[in-house]
Design an enzyme around this catalytic site. Sequence first.
Site, PDB file in Angstrom:
ATOM      1  N   LYS A  60       0.834  -1.212   0.000  1.00 28.71           N
ATOM      2  CA  LYS A  60       0.000   0.000   0.000  1.00 28.71           C
ATOM      3  C   LYS A  60       0.864   1.255   0.000  1.00 28.71           C
ATOM      4  O   LYS A  60       1.895   1.286   0.667  1.00 28.71           O
ATOM      5  CB  LYS A  60      -0.860   0.040   1.276  1.00 28.71           C
ATOM      6  CG  LYS A  60      -1.959  -1.001   1.344  1.00 28.71           C
ATOM      7  CD  LYS A  60      -2.725  -0.816   2.660  1.00 28.71           C
ATOM      8  CE  LYS A  60      -3.821  -1.840   2.826  1.00 28.71           C
ATOM      9  NZ  LYS A  60      -4.369  -1.815   4.198  1.00 28.71           N
TER      10      LYS A  60
ATOM     11  N   ARG B 125     -13.387  -7.951   8.825  1.00 29.45           N
ATOM     12  CA  ARG B 125     -14.598  -7.264   8.388  1.00 29.45           C
ATOM     13  C   ARG B 125     -15.552  -8.199   7.650  1.00 29.45           C
ATOM     14  O   ARG B 125     -16.736  -8.182   7.873  1.00 29.45           O
ATOM     15  CB  ARG B 125     -14.239  -6.083   7.484  1.00 29.45           C
ATOM     16  CG  ARG B 125     -13.621  -4.941   8.249  1.00 29.45           C
ATOM     17  CD  ARG B 125     -13.070  -3.908   7.336  1.00 29.45           C
ATOM     18  NE  ARG B 125     -12.033  -4.495   6.483  1.00 29.45           N
ATOM     19  CZ  ARG B 125     -11.211  -3.814   5.724  1.00 29.45           C
ATOM     20  NH1 ARG B 125     -11.299  -2.520   5.673  1.00 29.45           N
ATOM     21  NH2 ARG B 125     -10.297  -4.420   5.009  1.00 29.45           N
TER      22      ARG B 125
ATOM     23  N   SER C 101      -9.863   2.437   5.667  1.00 23.55           N
ATOM     24  CA  SER C 101      -9.140   3.719   5.578  1.00 23.55           C
ATOM     25  C   SER C 101      -9.189   4.249   4.150  1.00 23.55           C
ATOM     26  O   SER C 101      -9.304   5.458   3.924  1.00 23.55           O
ATOM     27  CB  SER C 101      -7.681   3.532   6.004  1.00 23.55           C
ATOM     28  OG  SER C 101      -7.608   3.095   7.327  1.00 23.55           O
TER      29      SER C 101
HETATM   30  O1  PNS Z   1      -3.873  -2.617   7.907  1.00 21.01           O
HETATM   31  P1  PNS Z   1      -3.155  -3.577   7.012  1.00 21.01           P
HETATM   32  O2  PNS Z   1      -2.539  -2.859   5.846  1.00 21.01           O
HETATM   33  O3  PNS Z   1      -4.030  -4.732   6.575  1.00 21.01           O
HETATM   34  O4  PNS Z   1      -1.987  -4.207   7.891  1.00 21.01           O
HETATM   35  C1  PNS Z   1      -1.074  -5.126   7.342  1.00 21.01           C
HETATM   36  C2  PNS Z   1       0.206  -5.150   8.192  1.00 21.01           C
HETATM   37  C3  PNS Z   1       0.840  -3.775   8.214  1.00 21.01           C
HETATM   38  C4  PNS Z   1      -0.147  -5.594   9.598  1.00 21.01           C
HETATM   39  C5  PNS Z   1       1.161  -6.187   7.532  1.00 21.01           C
HETATM   40  O5  PNS Z   1       1.449  -5.801   6.217  1.00 21.01           O
HETATM   41  C6  PNS Z   1       2.463  -6.342   8.337  1.00 21.01           C
HETATM   42  O6  PNS Z   1       2.486  -7.065   9.308  1.00 21.01           O
HETATM   43  N1  PNS Z   1       3.541  -5.638   7.882  1.00 21.01           N
HETATM   44  C7  PNS Z   1       4.854  -5.752   8.495  1.00 21.01           C
HETATM   45  C8  PNS Z   1       5.745  -6.694   7.632  1.00 21.01           C
HETATM   46  C9  PNS Z   1       5.400  -8.131   7.985  1.00 21.01           C
HETATM   47  O7  PNS Z   1       5.749  -8.609   9.044  1.00 21.01           O
HETATM   48  N2  PNS Z   1       4.645  -8.806   7.088  1.00 21.01           N
HETATM   49  C10 PNS Z   1       4.106 -10.141   7.411  1.00 21.01           C
HETATM   50  C11 PNS Z   1       4.932 -11.254   6.867  1.00 21.01           C
HETATM   51  S1  PNS Z   1       4.692 -11.401   5.126  1.00 21.01           S
END
Ligand code: PNS
Length: 165
Positions: A41, A90, A128
């Site tokens: 994103k 959700r 969001s």
């Molecule tokens: O609100 P979101 O965008 O659905 O949240 C996703 C998020 C930020 C929790 C996820 O992308 C994340 O954990 N990012 C940190 C990097 C990571 O550890 N990715 C998971 C292993 S692939």
Amino acid sequence: MRTAIYPGSFDPVTCGHLDIIKRAARLFDKLIVLVSVNPTKSSCFTPNERVDLIKRVTRNISNIEVDSYDGLLIDYFNARNADVIVKGLRAMSDFEYEFQMALVNKDLCYDAETIFLCADAVGTFLSSSMVKQIAMFDGDISSYVPSEIEADIKNGVKRLRQTGE
Ligand code: PNS
């Protein structure tokens, strides 16, 4: 002491997120709301701005900490000796992606359990991205974001529209 981490992009935090935050804070001794990087994103608000918005809407909840981390969630989870990852669900459309992330995190660290809280009625259709889209075209976001940060969200979206940054 049971510590949970609620990670997300929170770009920006919405009433749907706030509902999950309040409910998770009741279930655990400590809840860390973690602004994390989702590489899929692009964002409107900087991590510091997102942390600030979350802090303002959670200031009355005593067992909450708000932080940001630019790395693997599981590394933060281990560094903080956390017990649980909390995510909001959700709709079924969220499930496959969330299920995959929960399994990846558990594979990276066996102790990392993810629990899912079902979104409330408004949270079910809220995101969001939708809030930003409505704000971008001067629509009414007052039911979707906490009132104390509504103006900041509108300004942030306006800034993005003007500068493209
Ligand atoms: O609100 P979101 O965008 O659905 O949240 C996703 C998020 C930020 C929790 C996820 O992308 C994340 O954990 N990012 C940190 C990097 C990571 O550890 N990715 C998971 C292993 S692939």
